[in-house]
Design a protein around this motif. Structure first.
Motif, PDB file in Angstrom:
ATOM      1  N   ARG A  28       1.292  -1.268   0.083  1.00 32.94           N
ATOM      2  CA  ARG A  28      -0.316   0.011  -0.397  1.00 32.94           C
ATOM      3  C   ARG A  28       0.830   1.213  -0.115  1.00 32.94           C
ATOM      4  O   ARG A  28       0.706   2.380  -0.730  1.00 32.94           O
ATOM      5  CB  ARG A  28      -0.656  -0.040   1.462  1.00 32.94           C
ATOM      6  N   GLN A  29       1.599   1.243   0.802  1.00 34.83           N
ATOM      7  CA  GLN A  29       2.974   2.457   0.871  1.00 34.83           C
ATOM      8  C   GLN A  29       3.569   2.319  -0.372  1.00 34.83           C
ATOM      9  O   GLN A  29       3.497   3.474  -1.110  1.00 34.83           O
ATOM     10  CB  GLN A  29       4.202   1.968   1.575  1.00 34.83           C
ATOM     11  N   GLU A  30       4.196   1.431  -1.072  1.00 31.70           N
ATOM     12  CA  GLU A  30       4.559   1.728  -2.663  1.00 31.70           C
ATOM     13  C   GLU A  30       3.534   2.187  -3.458  1.00 31.70           C
ATOM     14  O   GLU A  30       4.120   2.995  -4.135  1.00 31.70           O
ATOM     15  CB  GLU A  30       5.010   0.613  -3.114  1.00 31.70           C
ATOM     16  N   GLN A  31       2.243   1.900  -3.472  1.00 34.14           N
ATOM     17  CA  GLN A  31       1.265   2.838  -4.368  1.00 34.14           C
ATOM     18  C   GLN A  31       1.522   3.261  -4.045  1.00 34.14           C
ATOM     19  O   GLN A  31       0.762   4.868  -5.189  1.00 34.14           O
ATOM     20  CB  GLN A  31      -0.058   1.624  -4.484  1.00 34.14           C
ATOM     21  N   ILE A 342      -9.818   8.912   9.636  1.00 30.34           N
ATOM     22  CA  ILE A 342      -8.088   9.979  10.552  1.00 30.34           C
ATOM     23  C   ILE A 342      -8.324  10.637  11.006  1.00 30.34           C
ATOM     24  O   ILE A 342      -6.884   9.760  12.026  1.00 30.34           O
ATOM     25  CB  ILE A 342      -7.981  10.136   8.738  1.00 30.34           C
ATOM     26  N   GLY A 343      -9.092  11.222  11.393  1.00 29.70           N
ATOM     27  CA  GLY A 343      -8.725  12.129  12.391  1.00 29.70           C
ATOM     28  C   GLY A 343      -9.005  11.497  13.875  1.00 29.70           C
ATOM     29  O   GLY A 343      -8.427  11.572  14.968  1.00 29.70           O
ATOM     30  N   GLY A 371     -12.969   1.474   8.880  1.00 34.48           N
ATOM     31  CA  GLY A 371     -13.174   2.982   8.408  1.00 34.48           C
ATOM     32  C   GLY A 371     -12.228   3.852   7.344  1.00 34.48           C
ATOM     33  O   GLY A 371     -12.811   4.955   6.211  1.00 34.48           O
ATOM     34  N   VAL A 372     -10.710   4.003   7.819  1.00 38.48           N
ATOM     35  CA  VAL A 372      -9.620   4.846   6.825  1.00 38.48           C
ATOM     36  C   VAL A 372      -9.612   4.199   4.950  1.00 38.48           C
ATOM     37  O   VAL A 372     -10.124   4.829   4.613  1.00 38.48           O
ATOM     38  CB  VAL A 372      -9.024   4.745   7.930  1.00 38.48           C
ATOM     39  N   ILE A 373      -8.901   2.631   5.628  1.00 39.75           N
ATOM     40  CA  ILE A 373      -8.536   2.345   4.827  1.00 39.75           C
ATOM     41  C   ILE A 373      -9.743   2.073   3.568  1.00 39.75           C
ATOM     42  O   ILE A 373      -9.529   1.445   2.209  1.00 39.75           O
ATOM     43  CB  ILE A 373      -7.627   1.669   4.887  1.00 39.75           C
ATOM     44  N   ALA A 374     -11.310   2.388   4.265  1.00 38.78           N
ATOM     45  CA  ALA A 374     -12.035   1.831   2.797  1.00 38.78           C
ATOM     46  C   ALA A 374     -12.122   3.264   1.919  1.00 38.78           C
ATOM     47  O   ALA A 374     -12.633   3.059   0.459  1.00 38.78           O
ATOM     48  CB  ALA A 374     -13.238   1.622   4.132  1.00 38.78           C
ATOM     49  N   TYR A 622     -14.150  -5.338   5.090  1.00 38.36           N
ATOM     50  CA  TYR A 622     -14.479  -4.063   4.669  1.00 38.36           C
ATOM     51  C   TYR A 622     -13.998  -2.959   4.522  1.00 38.36           C
ATOM     52  O   TYR A 622     -14.809  -2.918   2.990  1.00 38.36           O
ATOM     53  CB  TYR A 622     -15.409  -3.240   5.899  1.00 38.36           C
ATOM     54  N   TYR A 623     -12.876  -2.904   4.113  1.00 42.72           N
ATOM     55  CA  TYR A 623     -12.278  -1.888   3.301  1.00 42.72           C
ATOM     56  C   TYR A 623     -12.077  -1.933   2.048  1.00 42.72           C
ATOM     57  O   TYR A 623     -11.923  -1.374   1.176  1.00 42.72           O
ATOM     58  CB  TYR A 623     -10.696  -1.722   3.880  1.00 42.72           C
TER      59      TYR A 623
END
Lengths: 640, 640
Positions: A28-31, A342-343, A371-374, A622-623
């Motif tokens: 994910r970080q590389e993408q 994120i917050g 909830g974030v990475i979705a 979910y994500y």
């Protein structure tokens, strides 16, 4: 659960000091580095945000009209790019970053002021509409970017720009300043100033943050005073008419309905709330202010026991992009803005640092993995602003948004992921997240390299390996996640003294003299489990959510031949199966589907219940939903 | 269910010819006469609506600024009051009616024009914003009031006013008129013109109605043309920017997205849709137009099989006061405007008249007994604009609304209830609704008085008694409601020839020579039943609604010690018990409630399901909810 407060303050780890090599997160970080940051940069160009820094817009020009918070989008991209540069050399990205910094420096006024809208569109209106215009909010994001760039690259090109901006804010809003007493309708600058204080050691930034936080919600109300001076409604005046009976609702929207130390409920715009609470936690940590700490703990308890989705999403209503009422957690219309989750991650980390309690990391982990990475598609290029927990099949991610807060916010969080995995204290290292990575840090006076390998992001085993030049005594804290019924620890293959019991803060504390090559093996229970909601949540009544490890699952209509809402779980839980969406397995097994066939199309109401037929169920994390086209979706499922 | 079309056209019965003496409905009508009409009159005065007819408003005056559709509120009140005067002498009410008529006559311009807003506020803008300004809509309501006043009282004071107005409309919008091709964004005038044609026999009113209906949705689009001429957005321009990608959505809002004969789905603003479909059905009946009839049948099937709540409420979304998607029937956020359910009653009666099929009356009855009368409180003085099918306890009725369409619309429907109970054909009388009443009508050349007595509004027995000077042969049609598994009929105590079978139109047809004193006894099954929704309706998945006779029930939190959504029905249905809310019994019996006690307040998510405890359930008729303060409420209930 009221987290027990302890004095065990933790320090976050610098992003630069962690290498993430996790099979889930590293790609994910590389993408993000290789694709998403480029795509977002192109959007900053295409939408006119970067071009606007040339200050050439005029009412007659063809350029897109700058918006007061365009700098915030640029700043979050810069922050994300800086974190990436801190861990991964990338000359092309660095050149873009330097170009953007130069453009920002060029747009900065001689007195340090930096906001294109109030420079070329409404030059006479600087600091006249703090309530709506996002002016200090944008400044805050620039400051965060400057600190991130400095701490990741060691260079001061952007830090110099933002300290000049921050110095101007100190002059204008500090004691004796022309705008003293004012504060921003969208919180952000408060937490940014604490970061700047920590980076520079300049006390006046901390003081200004405290000034902003203390002024908030006091009477006479600053937003009334500035409106009186201005004589016109604010930027959003039409949206929120200042009729007296809406005054409280409006002030709740930006958390200025009461002095912050008196606030007891998480209200209003969810992102704003999170950023305010972040600053309150930071200030409590820096100053020892017990009133701020107590307020944070109250607000945390309220939020997480009344107003948080099982995905870590928060803010149920599109109307105010935020909270409405306790236990109002509708699934299909959930707003659950990506930025709000994120917050929540930001705030949770600060609460964990402040208290040393794992309960905060539990929520952080929930939000991060769900909830974030979705918010971002599998290809890293499409985004959810809203994150419903059920869909009738009409929802899908978009390329970009007019209000483009979420994509770059996701980018800066994912790029800085390394700093969330571990925390340190004087003589301790805490392992908070189970993400394959290696951290280099100083503990008990010696440099330690701790490597973490996992059997996958929802795996049942974590291996920790110590590398150190010389033995030293310190505590290794391993978080005991509540999603595992048991946590079994072995040190160098042996059950440790005390059997690896979990302490009152939610950690297994392994205190010993650690030597090079020491290993710790941690075994979790990652059985699929069913989560039940409070009976006060109408939307989830009679339903369960499937979860495994930190991941919440959902059913998509594309995997079953009935709409997702017509699926019923059988007695046995579905079990880990294939992993088409990455390294996190889908769950598969028999379940039930309800249908009357064509009759369900031909009529609405029936005297008899629908027939149930067994069907092969696939539930996906979910994500990962909505990566195979539009489809119905449900997190909360009925039981047969 | 696709209603089978038959040529058996029915005629409605004049309100004046029916005396309602039903134990449920008669007191409601008396309350309307004695209280509600007065209260609404006071609101017309207090809000400035009546005063505005003096035409004394100026920009400098202190008077409330008239609104373009204020006349419609006055007109609906007048219509309701006229029906009351037709069946119940009331000199005080008559004096008020005469005063209002005189004021309207005084406000009418020499050329017949009558609209205060476009006379004193925007005098140059008459007929320039048909899309948004409700100008013809208001005219339509005035015309309906004029016809009602004339048919109920025999007096022409108001009819004279509205025929002059209608004549102006013929001149302006008929062939060769300055505004020919135009039509109103809010349908209403179309059906009103048919009523005026029927009352006066003047064919030009029918022709103008057909002109309006035929022009709708044709290209070039009139709303584009008038906007081009005007050069400014419409009255609601800011609400609905005319961006191209929103054009279709906007035109669906007022059913002008396609020529009406080509429309296949009930879309947009629900009240507007109903009023348009009413006119289409009326025109099909008057002209034999098969295209209009086919469109009506398509739209009916779509509406009632995809987009209608179990209460007969329609229009799920507040956003457009109307329809969104098939099977989108959320309960807590249901808009289900009172006026839309009323509009459905209007349309259903017209469809029944057009086709002679009982399926339409079935829906009429459903809406009338549930979604319509829920709009008013037990004391007749507080109103719901929106009628959700579930509540978290924050909803309650209001005294009045800025947009005050619903209260007087309810009044005119309840006041004219008598005209919905029976319908006639050349040699038949149909008993459509089971409401205690006596109708006087001519059938097969002789005058007949038919008396209906019921064992209550959801009773299991209806007795019909014929009074006639001389025997005559005609058909008595008794509707066989689908809420009763069986309909047993006896004529003068004997099972009739054919056993009382139900015909293809849904009626038991009793054809014989009827003589004075003949009796018919009808027995229904009124067992409590559970209604299941189509499995395509996500909001109702796994839930049932309780119903008995035409009434749908709900659970209110005030009757149970858990929130309404936490109630589960047991195996046995609750049974008729006390009748605190009137003559319709509550349902009582054992059920189950889910709760974790304080734990449900202290946390949101749990590994175990909540405990269930038996509780004594009371379910109340849906229409009667929210008469005991704010409370949680649910129509759709889980089963244990």
């Amino acid at each position: 659960m009221e987290p027990r407060s302890t004095p065990a303050r933790r320090m976050p780890v610098n992003v630069r000091d962690v290498v993430v090599h996790d099979p889930f997160w590293a790609p994910r970080q590389e993408q993000l580095r290789a694709r998403t940051l480029d795509a977002q940069y192109e959007q900053l160009v295409a939408t006119g945000r970067l071009g606007a820094l040339a200050l050439t817009w005029t009412p007659e020009s063809d350029e897109p009209k700058p918006h007061p918070f365009w700098e915030s989008d640029i700043a979050k991209w810069l922050e994300a790019a800086s974190y990436v540069l801190g861990t991964h050399p990338d000359p092309a990205l660095e050149a873009k970053v330097d170009g953007v910094i130069a453009a920002l420096a060029g747009a900065q006024r001689e007195d340090g002021y930096l906001n294109v809208y109030f420079t070329v569109v409404a030059p006479g209106q600087r600091f006249t509409d703090l309530r709506d215009a996002h002016e200090l909010y944008s400044a805050g994001h620039l400051i965060e970017a400057g600190v991130a760039h400095y701490s990741s690259t060691g260079r001061t090109t952007l830090l110099d720009v933002v300290t000049r901006l921050a110095d101007l804010l100190c002059d204008e809003f500090g004691p004796g300043g022309a705008h003293h007493g004012g504060y921003c309708g969208h919180e952000e600058v408060e937490l940014a100033l604490v970061r700047l204080y920590r980076a520079t050691g300049e006390r006046r930034y901390l003081d200004l943050s405290l000034t902003f936080v203390d002024a908030r919600g006091t009477e006479p109300h600053y937003f009334d005073l500035e409106q009186g001076r201005r004589g016109t409604p604010g930027f959003f005046g039409e949206m929120f008419p200042q009729r007296e009976h809406r005054r409280r609702e409006f002030f709740e929207y930006n958390q200025s309905h009461a002095p912050v130390r008196e606030q007891t409920e998480a209200v209003g715009h969810a992102v704003r709330a999170m950023y305010l609470y972040c600053a309150m936690a930071d200030l409590a940590a820096e100053t020892g202010d017990e009133g701020l700490r107590a307020a944070c703990e109250r607000l945390w308890t309220h939020l997480t026991t009344r107003r948080m989705y099982v995905t870590g999403g928060i803010g149920d209503s599109r109307h105010n992009e935020g909270f409405t009422r306790d236990h109002a957690l509708p699934n299909e219309t959930a707003y659950a803005e990506t930025c709000a989750a994120i917050g929540l991650v930001f705030w949770a980390r600060r609460m964990a640092s402040l208290t040393g309690h794992a309960a905060y990391i539990e929520v952080l982990e929930r939000a991060l993995h769900n909830g974030v990475i979705a918010g971002v598609s599998a290809d890293g290029q499409r985004f959810f602003y809203e994150n419903p927990l059920a869909s009738d099949g009409t929802v899908e991610r978009a390329d970009w948004f007019d209000c483009a807060c979420c994509p770059p916010n996701l980018a800066r969080l994912e790029a800085s992921l390394g700093s969330y995995i571990y925390a340190t204290a004087a003589d301790a290292i805490a392992v908070d997240l189970f993400i394959g990575s290696t951290v280099t840090t100083d503990v008990a006076g010696s440099r330690v390299v701790l490597r973490q390998d996992t059997s996958g992001p929802s795996g049942d085993r974590v291996d920790l390996t110590v590398a150190a030049a010389a033995p030293a005594t310190w505590s290794l804290l391993v978080r005991a996640p509540s999603w595992s019924r048991s946590v079994a620890v072995r040190v160098n293959g042996e059950v440790p003294d005390g059997g690896g019991a979990v302490d009152e803060n939610g950690y297994v504390v392994l205190r010993r003299e650690w030597a090079d090559g020491d290993t710790v093996e941690v075994a979790f229970d990652v059985d699929v489990r069913r989560v039940h909601a409070s009976t006060l949540v109408a939307a989830d009544a009679g339903r369960v959510a499937l979860a495994r490890g930190p991941f919440v699952y959902c059913v998509e209509g594309v995997d079953v031949d009935v709409p997702a809402h017509a699926v019923l779980l059988g007695e046995a839980n579905p079990q880990p199966g294939a992993t088409p969406s990455g390294v996190v397995p889908d769950l598969t097994g028999p379940a039930w589907g309800e249908s009357r066939g064509q009759a369900d199309q031909d009529s609405l109401y029936f005297p008899e219940r629908a027939a149930r037929a067994e069907l092969p169920l696939t539930a996906v994390p979910y994500y990962s939903w909505n990566n195979r086209g539009r489809s119905t979706m449900a997190v909360w499922l009925r039981e047969a």
